[in-house]
Motif scaffolding. Structure first.
Motif, PDB file in Angstrom:
ATOM      1  N   SER A   1      61.062  38.875  86.978  1.00 24.28           N
ATOM      2  CA  SER A   1      59.575  40.035  86.335  1.00 24.28           C
ATOM      3  C   SER A   1      60.012  40.225  84.829  1.00 24.28           C
ATOM      4  O   SER A   1      59.485  40.434  84.347  1.00 24.28           O
ATOM      5  N   ARG A   2      59.215  38.249  83.897  1.00 28.70           N
ATOM      6  CA  ARG A   2      60.280  38.908  82.078  1.00 28.70           C
ATOM      7  C   ARG A   2      58.035  39.211  81.848  1.00 28.70           C
ATOM      8  O   ARG A   2      57.321  39.229  82.088  1.00 28.70           O
ATOM      9  N   THR A   3      58.494  40.323  80.686  1.00 30.84           N
ATOM     10  CA  THR A   3      56.899  39.982  80.367  1.00 30.84           C
ATOM     11  C   THR A   3      57.345  40.422  79.162  1.00 30.84           C
ATOM     12  O   THR A   3      56.209  39.997  78.544  1.00 30.84           O
ATOM     13  N   GLU A   4      58.063  39.678  78.396  1.00 35.46           N
ATOM     14  CA  GLU A   4      57.926  39.310  76.926  1.00 35.46           C
ATOM     15  C   GLU A   4      57.944  37.537  77.098  1.00 35.46           C
ATOM     16  O   GLU A   4      58.290  37.372  77.556  1.00 35.46           O
ATOM     17  N   ALA A   5      57.539  37.101  75.755  1.00 38.96           N
ATOM     18  CA  ALA A   5      56.684  35.980  75.491  1.00 38.96           C
ATOM     19  C   ALA A   5      57.393  35.223  75.660  1.00 38.96           C
ATOM     20  O   ALA A   5      59.027  35.306  75.213  1.00 38.96           O
ATOM     21  N   ILE A   6      57.204  33.869  76.622  1.00 37.40           N
ATOM     22  CA  ILE A   6      58.133  33.190  76.596  1.00 37.40           C
ATOM     23  C   ILE A   6      57.587  32.556  74.817  1.00 37.40           C
ATOM     24  O   ILE A   6      56.865  31.605  74.772  1.00 37.40           O
ATOM     25  N   THR A   7      59.249  31.629  73.750  1.00 38.27           N
ATOM     26  CA  THR A   7      58.873  30.905  72.520  1.00 38.27           C
ATOM     27  C   THR A   7      59.041  29.705  73.199  1.00 38.27           C
ATOM     28  O   THR A   7      58.940  28.816  74.514  1.00 38.27           O
ATOM     29  N   ARG A   8      58.327  28.567  72.151  1.00 41.74           N
ATOM     30  CA  ARG A   8      58.058  27.196  72.487  1.00 41.74           C
ATOM     31  C   ARG A   8      59.902  26.838  72.978  1.00 41.74           C
ATOM     32  O   ARG A   8      60.146  25.689  73.829  1.00 41.74           O
ATOM     33  N   ASP A   9      60.465  27.241  72.145  1.00 42.77           N
ATOM     34  CA  ASP A   9      62.088  26.320  72.268  1.00 42.77           C
ATOM     35  C   ASP A   9      62.549  27.097  73.466  1.00 42.77           C
ATOM     36  O   ASP A   9      64.121  26.213  73.880  1.00 42.77           O
ATOM     37  N   MET A  10      62.041  27.549  73.872  1.00 43.90           N
ATOM     38  CA  MET A  10      62.748  28.956  75.127  1.00 43.90           C
ATOM     39  C   MET A  10      62.516  27.830  76.546  1.00 43.90           C
ATOM     40  O   MET A  10      62.638  28.374  77.869  1.00 43.90           O
ATOM     41  N   THR A  11      60.897  26.945  76.021  1.00 44.94           N
ATOM     42  CA  THR A  11      60.546  26.044  77.544  1.00 44.94           C
ATOM     43  C   THR A  11      61.568  24.940  77.435  1.00 44.94           C
ATOM     44  O   THR A  11      61.988  23.696  76.551  1.00 44.94           O
ATOM     45  N   PRO A  12      61.526  24.677  78.987  1.00 45.21           N
ATOM     46  CA  PRO A  12      60.905  24.958  79.859  1.00 45.21           C
ATOM     47  C   PRO A  12      61.698  26.065  79.645  1.00 45.21           C
ATOM     48  O   PRO A  12      62.754  26.006  80.175  1.00 45.21           O
ATOM     49  N   ALA A  13      60.983  26.971  81.133  1.00 44.14           N
ATOM     50  CA  ALA A  13      61.367  28.728  81.775  1.00 44.14           C
ATOM     51  C   ALA A  13      60.608  28.436  83.029  1.00 44.14           C
ATOM     52  O   ALA A  13      59.759  27.965  83.252  1.00 44.14           O
ATOM     53  N   ILE A  14      61.700  29.780  83.506  1.00 46.49           N
ATOM     54  CA  ILE A  14      61.127  29.793  84.772  1.00 46.49           C
ATOM     55  C   ILE A  14      61.404  31.504  85.058  1.00 46.49           C
ATOM     56  O   ILE A  14      61.694  32.221  84.301  1.00 46.49           O
ATOM     57  N   VAL A  15      59.957  32.031  85.528  1.00 43.79           N
ATOM     58  CA  VAL A  15      59.665  33.001  85.510  1.00 43.79           C
ATOM     59  C   VAL A  15      59.430  34.042  87.731  1.00 43.79           C
ATOM     60  O   VAL A  15      59.085  33.394  87.949  1.00 43.79           O
TER      61      VAL A  15
END
Length: 150
Positions: free
Chosen positions: A30-44
C-alpha cells in the motif's frame, strides 16, 4: 493477531521478495510515495475488495482480492519496452502466488484480472495491474482464525 486477509498479504509480500523476481526487494504494501526511476521495476501490493457469504452457522466463506501493481519503465540496456519488463515481473509473481500450498489459509488462489496502463506523458513507463482472488474460510465471529469444525 492480524486477520487472515492481512496474513495473506504479508505472506505474499514475503514470498515475492524471497523469489528473486526482477523487482528484487522493491515489493511494497500500500505504498503512497512515488516510485522513482531507479526503483523500477517495483511491485505494490494493495488489498482490494473482500466479500463474505455465510457458509454455515459458525463459518463464513470469504473472497479477498489482492491487487499486484507492477510499475515498470523501458529497459535502456536491453531496449525492452515497459510492458515487456512488466510481463517478466508478472510471470515471476504468478509463479510464486500460484504455488500449491503457498497460502495454507486459502482454499483457492485465482488470477482473474490484468490491465496494462501506459503513463500519460511518459510512454516509456507504465503499470500492469494484476488482481488475485483468495478464497478462505473463517469463523463467523473471529476474522483471525479458520474453522476448527465445519
Amino acid at each position: 493477531m492480524p486477520s487472515i486477509q492481512d496474513r495473506i498479504v504479508s505472506k505474499a509480500q514475503a514470498l515475492i521478495k524471497a523469489a528473486g523476481t526482477p523487482a528484487a526487494d522493491r515489493v511494497f504494501r500500500s505504498r503512497t510515495e512515488a516510485i522513482t526511476r531507479d526503483m523500477t521495476p517495483a511491485i505494490v501490493l494493495r488489498p482490494s475488495l473482500e466479500t463474505t457469504e455465510r457458509e454455515s452457522l459458525a463459518v463464513d466463506r470469504n473472497q479477498f482480492e489482492l491487487t499486484v501493481e507492477i510499475i515498470a519503465r523501458e529497459d535502456t540496456v536491453t531496449g525492452d519496452a515497459w510492458d515487456q519488463v512488466a510481463d517478466l515481473v508478472k510471470v515471476a509473481v504468478h509463479a510464486v502466488l500460484a504455488t500449491e500450498d503457498a497460502f495454507p489459509e486459502a482454499d483457492r488462489v485465482q488470477r482473474f484480472y490484468v490491465d496494462w496502463i501506459e503513463d500519460e506523458g511518459d510512454n516509456t513507463a507504465g503499470n500492469c495491474l494484476v488482481r488475485y482472488r483468495f478464497t478462505y474460510l473463517c469463523n463467523t465471529g473471529d476474522l483471525t482464525t479458520g474453522p476448527t469444525y465445519y
